[in-house]
Motif scaffolding. Structure first.
Motif, PDB file in Angstrom:
ATOM      1  N   MET A  61       0.814  -1.211   0.000  1.00  0.00           N
ATOM      2  CA  MET A  61       0.000   0.000   0.000  1.00  0.00           C
ATOM      3  C   MET A  61       0.848   1.261   0.000  1.00  0.00           C
ATOM      4  SD  MET A  61      -3.069  -0.938   2.682  1.00  0.00           S
ATOM      5  CE  MET A  61      -3.616   0.764   2.692  1.00  0.00           C
ATOM      6  N   PHE A  62       1.859   1.297   0.844  1.00  0.00           N
ATOM      7  CA  PHE A  62       2.652   2.514   0.988  1.00  0.00           C
ATOM      8  C   PHE A  62       3.947   2.482   0.173  1.00  0.00           C
ATOM      9  CE2 PHE A  62       0.179   1.958   4.905  1.00  0.00           C
ATOM     10  CZ  PHE A  62      -0.556   3.134   4.893  1.00  0.00           C
ATOM     11  N   GLY A  63       4.436   1.286  -0.100  1.00  0.00           N
ATOM     12  CA  GLY A  63       5.690   1.171  -0.837  1.00  0.00           C
ATOM     13  C   GLY A  63       5.567   1.522  -2.300  1.00  0.00           C
ATOM     14  N   CYS A  64       4.392   1.276  -2.891  1.00  0.00           N
ATOM     15  CA  CYS A  64       4.234   1.522  -4.331  1.00  0.00           C
ATOM     16  C   CYS A  64       4.434   2.995  -4.670  1.00  0.00           C
ATOM     17  CB  CYS A  64       2.856   1.051  -4.788  1.00  0.00           C
ATOM     18  SG  CYS A  64       2.680  -0.736  -4.874  1.00  0.00           S
ATOM     19  N   ASP A  65       3.771   3.887  -3.928  1.00  0.00           N
ATOM     20  CA  ASP A  65       3.915   5.324  -4.194  1.00  0.00           C
ATOM     21  C   ASP A  65       5.343   5.794  -3.946  1.00  0.00           C
ATOM     22  OD1 ASP A  65       1.369   5.767  -5.016  1.00  0.00           O
ATOM     23  OD2 ASP A  65       0.622   6.488  -3.096  1.00  0.00           O
ATOM     24  N   LEU A  66       5.956   5.275  -2.885  1.00  0.00           N
ATOM     25  CA  LEU A  66       7.322   5.694  -2.577  1.00  0.00           C
ATOM     26  C   LEU A  66       8.305   5.220  -3.636  1.00  0.00           C
ATOM     27  CD1 LEU A  66       7.366   5.057   1.276  1.00  0.00           C
ATOM     28  CD2 LEU A  66       7.183   7.256   0.101  1.00  0.00           C
ATOM     29  N   GLU A  67       8.141   3.994  -4.113  1.00  0.00           N
ATOM     30  CA  GLU A  67       9.049   3.481  -5.145  1.00  0.00           C
ATOM     31  C   GLU A  67       8.888   4.253  -6.449  1.00  0.00           C
ATOM     32  OE1 GLU A  67      10.490  -0.741  -7.141  1.00  0.00           O
ATOM     33  OE2 GLU A  67       8.553  -0.604  -6.136  1.00  0.00           O
ATOM     34  N   ARG A  68       7.646   4.597  -6.797  1.00  0.00           N
ATOM     35  CA  ARG A  68       7.430   5.387  -8.012  1.00  0.00           C
ATOM     36  C   ARG A  68       8.071   6.765  -7.887  1.00  0.00           C
ATOM     37  NH1 ARG A  68       2.214   2.694  -8.502  1.00  0.00           N
ATOM     38  NH2 ARG A  68       1.325   4.156  -6.991  1.00  0.00           N
ATOM     39  N   ARG A  69       8.053   7.334  -6.702  1.00  0.00           N
ATOM     40  CA  ARG A  69       8.624   8.667  -6.502  1.00  0.00           C
ATOM     41  C   ARG A  69      10.144   8.615  -6.427  1.00  0.00           C
ATOM     42  NH1 ARG A  69       6.391  13.530  -2.765  1.00  0.00           N
ATOM     43  NH2 ARG A  69       8.245  14.833  -2.771  1.00  0.00           N
ATOM     44  N   TRP A  70      10.684   7.627  -5.745  1.00  0.00           N
ATOM     45  CA  TRP A  70      12.128   7.556  -5.500  1.00  0.00           C
ATOM     46  C   TRP A  70      12.891   6.784  -6.573  1.00  0.00           C
ATOM     47  CZ3 TRP A  70      11.562   5.789   0.288  1.00  0.00           C
ATOM     48  CH2 TRP A  70      11.280   6.909   1.084  1.00  0.00           C
ATOM     49  N   GLY A  71      12.249   5.802  -7.151  1.00  0.00           N
ATOM     50  CA  GLY A  71      12.962   4.839  -7.987  1.00  0.00           C
ATOM     51  C   GLY A  71      13.306   3.612  -7.152  1.00  0.00           C
ATOM     52  N   GLN A  97      19.076 -10.308  25.063  1.00  0.00           N
ATOM     53  CA  GLN A  97      17.830 -10.992  24.689  1.00  0.00           C
ATOM     54  C   GLN A  97      18.149 -12.257  23.890  1.00  0.00           C
ATOM     55  OE1 GLN A  97      14.839  -8.559  22.687  1.00  0.00           O
ATOM     56  NE2 GLN A  97      14.290 -10.295  21.391  1.00  0.00           N
ATOM     57  N   THR A  98      17.548 -13.366  24.283  1.00  0.00           N
ATOM     58  CA  THR A  98      17.788 -14.646  23.593  1.00  0.00           C
ATOM     59  C   THR A  98      16.606 -15.080  22.737  1.00  0.00           C
ATOM     60  OG1 THR A  98      17.022 -15.822  25.569  1.00  0.00           O
ATOM     61  CG2 THR A  98      19.398 -15.450  25.348  1.00  0.00           C
ATOM     62  N   ALA A  99      15.467 -14.443  22.916  1.00  0.00           N
ATOM     63  CA  ALA A  99      14.310 -14.760  22.076  1.00  0.00           C
ATOM     64  C   ALA A  99      14.456 -14.062  20.733  1.00  0.00           C
ATOM     65  CB  ALA A  99      13.027 -14.324  22.772  1.00  0.00           C
ATOM     66  N   PRO A 100      14.223 -14.758  19.628  1.00  0.00           N
ATOM     67  CA  PRO A 100      14.401 -14.130  18.307  1.00  0.00           C
ATOM     68  C   PRO A 100      13.291 -13.131  17.994  1.00  0.00           C
ATOM     69  CG  PRO A 100      13.553 -16.355  18.068  1.00  0.00           C
ATOM     70  CD  PRO A 100      13.840 -16.176  19.524  1.00  0.00           C
ATOM     71  N   SER A 101      13.668 -12.044  17.357  1.00  0.00           N
ATOM     72  CA  SER A 101      12.715 -11.083  16.803  1.00  0.00           C
ATOM     73  C   SER A 101      12.659 -11.298  15.300  1.00  0.00           C
ATOM     74  CB  SER A 101      13.145  -9.641  17.117  1.00  0.00           C
ATOM     75  OG  SER A 101      13.160  -9.399  18.502  1.00  0.00           O
ATOM     76  N   ILE A 102      11.457 -11.368  14.767  1.00  0.00           N
ATOM     77  CA  ILE A 102      11.301 -11.633  13.335  1.00  0.00           C
ATOM     78  C   ILE A 102      10.237 -10.706  12.755  1.00  0.00           C
ATOM     79  CG2 ILE A 102      12.063 -14.036  13.433  1.00  0.00           C
ATOM     80  CD1 ILE A 102       9.164 -14.903  13.555  1.00  0.00           C
ATOM     81  N   GLY A 103      10.310 -10.522  11.447  1.00  0.00           N
ATOM     82  CA  GLY A 103       9.300  -9.739  10.760  1.00  0.00           C
ATOM     83  C   GLY A 103       9.868  -8.524  10.054  1.00  0.00           C
ATOM     84  N   ALA A 104       9.100  -8.036   9.082  1.00  0.00           N
ATOM     85  CA  ALA A 104       9.509  -6.889   8.273  1.00  0.00           C
ATOM     86  C   ALA A 104       8.993  -5.576   8.833  1.00  0.00           C
ATOM     87  CB  ALA A 104       9.006  -7.068   6.840  1.00  0.00           C
ATOM     88  N   SER A 105       8.537  -5.576  10.078  1.00  0.00           N
ATOM     89  CA  SER A 105       7.869  -4.394  10.632  1.00  0.00           C
ATOM     90  C   SER A 105       8.789  -3.182  10.710  1.00  0.00           C
ATOM     91  CB  SER A 105       7.319  -4.711  12.018  1.00  0.00           C
ATOM     92  OG  SER A 105       6.338  -5.725  11.946  1.00  0.00           O
ATOM     93  N   ALA A 106      10.075  -3.369  10.981  1.00  0.00           N
ATOM     94  CA  ALA A 106      10.983  -2.216  11.056  1.00  0.00           C
ATOM     95  C   ALA A 106      11.037  -1.492   9.713  1.00  0.00           C
ATOM     96  CB  ALA A 106      12.376  -2.674  11.475  1.00  0.00           C
ATOM     97  N   GLY A 107      11.153  -2.252   8.628  1.00  0.00           N
ATOM     98  CA  GLY A 107      11.143  -1.643   7.307  1.00  0.00           C
ATOM     99  C   GLY A 107       9.810  -1.004   6.984  1.00  0.00           C
ATOM    100  N   VAL A 108       8.715  -1.669   7.360  1.00  0.00           N
ATOM    101  CA  VAL A 108       7.375  -1.141   7.106  1.00  0.00           C
ATOM    102  C   VAL A 108       7.150   0.153   7.879  1.00  0.00           C
ATOM    103  CG1 VAL A 108       4.915  -1.571   7.453  1.00  0.00           C
ATOM    104  CG2 VAL A 108       6.363  -3.364   6.500  1.00  0.00           C
ATOM    105  N   TYR A 109       7.571   0.196   9.128  1.00  0.00           N
ATOM    106  CA  TYR A 109       7.421   1.421   9.917  1.00  0.00           C
ATOM    107  C   TYR A 109       8.253   2.548   9.323  1.00  0.00           C
ATOM    108  CZ  TYR A 109       4.511  -0.096  13.815  1.00  0.00           C
ATOM    109  OH  TYR A 109       3.445  -0.493  14.597  1.00  0.00           O
ATOM    110  N   GLY A 110       9.420   2.223   8.780  1.00  0.00           N
ATOM    111  CA  GLY A 110      10.207   3.236   8.092  1.00  0.00           C
ATOM    112  C   GLY A 110       9.478   3.785   6.879  1.00  0.00           C
ATOM    113  N   LEU A 111       8.778   2.909   6.149  1.00  0.00           N
ATOM    114  CA  LEU A 111       7.990   3.363   4.996  1.00  0.00           C
ATOM    115  C   LEU A 111       6.828   4.240   5.441  1.00  0.00           C
ATOM    116  CD1 LEU A 111       7.814   0.145   2.769  1.00  0.00           C
ATOM    117  CD2 LEU A 111       9.398   2.062   2.607  1.00  0.00           C
ATOM    118  N   LEU A 112       6.185   3.867   6.541  1.00  0.00           N
ATOM    119  CA  LEU A 112       5.084   4.684   7.055  1.00  0.00           C
ATOM    120  C   LEU A 112       5.581   6.079   7.437  1.00  0.00           C
ATOM    121  CD1 LEU A 112       3.224   2.075   9.315  1.00  0.00           C
ATOM    122  CD2 LEU A 112       2.517   2.915   7.075  1.00  0.00           C
ATOM    123  N   LEU A 113       6.746   6.125   8.056  1.00  0.00           N
ATOM    124  CA  LEU A 113       7.329   7.420   8.415  1.00  0.00           C
ATOM    125  C   LEU A 113       7.598   8.261   7.165  1.00  0.00           C
ATOM    126  CD1 LEU A 113      10.315   9.012   8.736  1.00  0.00           C
ATOM    127  CD2 LEU A 113       8.543   9.385  10.431  1.00  0.00           C
TER     128      LEU A 113
END
Length: 214
Positions: A61-71, A97-113
């Protein structure tokens, strides 16, 4: 990016828990065993169908507009930086911390910002029901992640990674590549030094004098 995430998620489903330990973000292993690849690989693993579904929906949803604008090149660079930034903040603040953290949320939150910075007045529907401006939405999710990282670090959600993705994304958008800025300031410093060595000598001439050669 969506294809890569889905492909790795399918592989994850066919393997045992050691796959998540090896490629998820385990701050203790990054710090003590130098599992540095986890800073990037954790983004491709997810905790379940709904986890990857919502992350990929936001990426689309948010990456498409950003990629079109930025390349594509700058988009991938920015997204990867946000992922790494989320991992770095997680490792720095929770080094044992020994429990693994997983997911693309850090990148997604950066896109939202980034979307909130570039399109602050666009209307989105919070929970698909409530209309809200993008800038206000970013403020809300940022505040939620900040509060959650302080009060609920054992919730199973990597709130520090969310904050890291947003923080590193903002710094990169605001100031860009630090090496480029360092080069600019160095060039200004050298120019200022050269200017101090110059002397200006006024010549004796009036308006009818011959042209002055430089």
């Amino acid at each position: 990016m969506i294809i890569a995430n889905v492909a790795v998620f399918l592989v994850q489903l066919l393997t045992d828990g050691s796959f998540v330990i090896l490629f998820g973000l385990v701050p203790y292993l990054v710090r003590h065993e130098l599992y540095l690849w986890q800073i990037l690989t954790y983004q491709f693993l997810h905790g379940g169908l709904f986890h990857i579904l919502f992350n990929m929906l936001a990426l689309w949803m948010f990456g498409c507009d950003l990629e079109r604008r930025w390349g594509s090149r700058f988009f991938v660079k920015y997204y990867t930086l946000c992922v790494a930034g989320g991992a770095v903040l997680n490792v720095l603040l929770l080094p044992d911390q020994t429990a693994p953290s997983i997911g693309a949320s850090a990148g997604v939150y950066g896109l939202l910002l980034a979307y909130g910075v570039l399109y602050p007045d666009r209307i989105i529907y919070f929970y698909f029901l409530f209309p809200i401006k993008m800038k206000h939405f970013v403020m809300i999710i940022g505040a939620i992640s900040l509060y959650s990282s302080i009060s609920a670090t054992q919730s199973g959600i990597a709130h520090l990674a969310h904050l890291g993705g947003m923080a590193f994304g903002y710094v990169y958008l605001r100031w860009g590549n630090p090496w480029i800025w360092a080069g600019i300031y160095w060039d200004r410093y050298r120019l200022a030094r050269r200017r101090r060595r110059l002397r200006v000598i006024d010549g004796d001439k009036d308006d009818k004098s011959k042209p002055t050669l430089h």
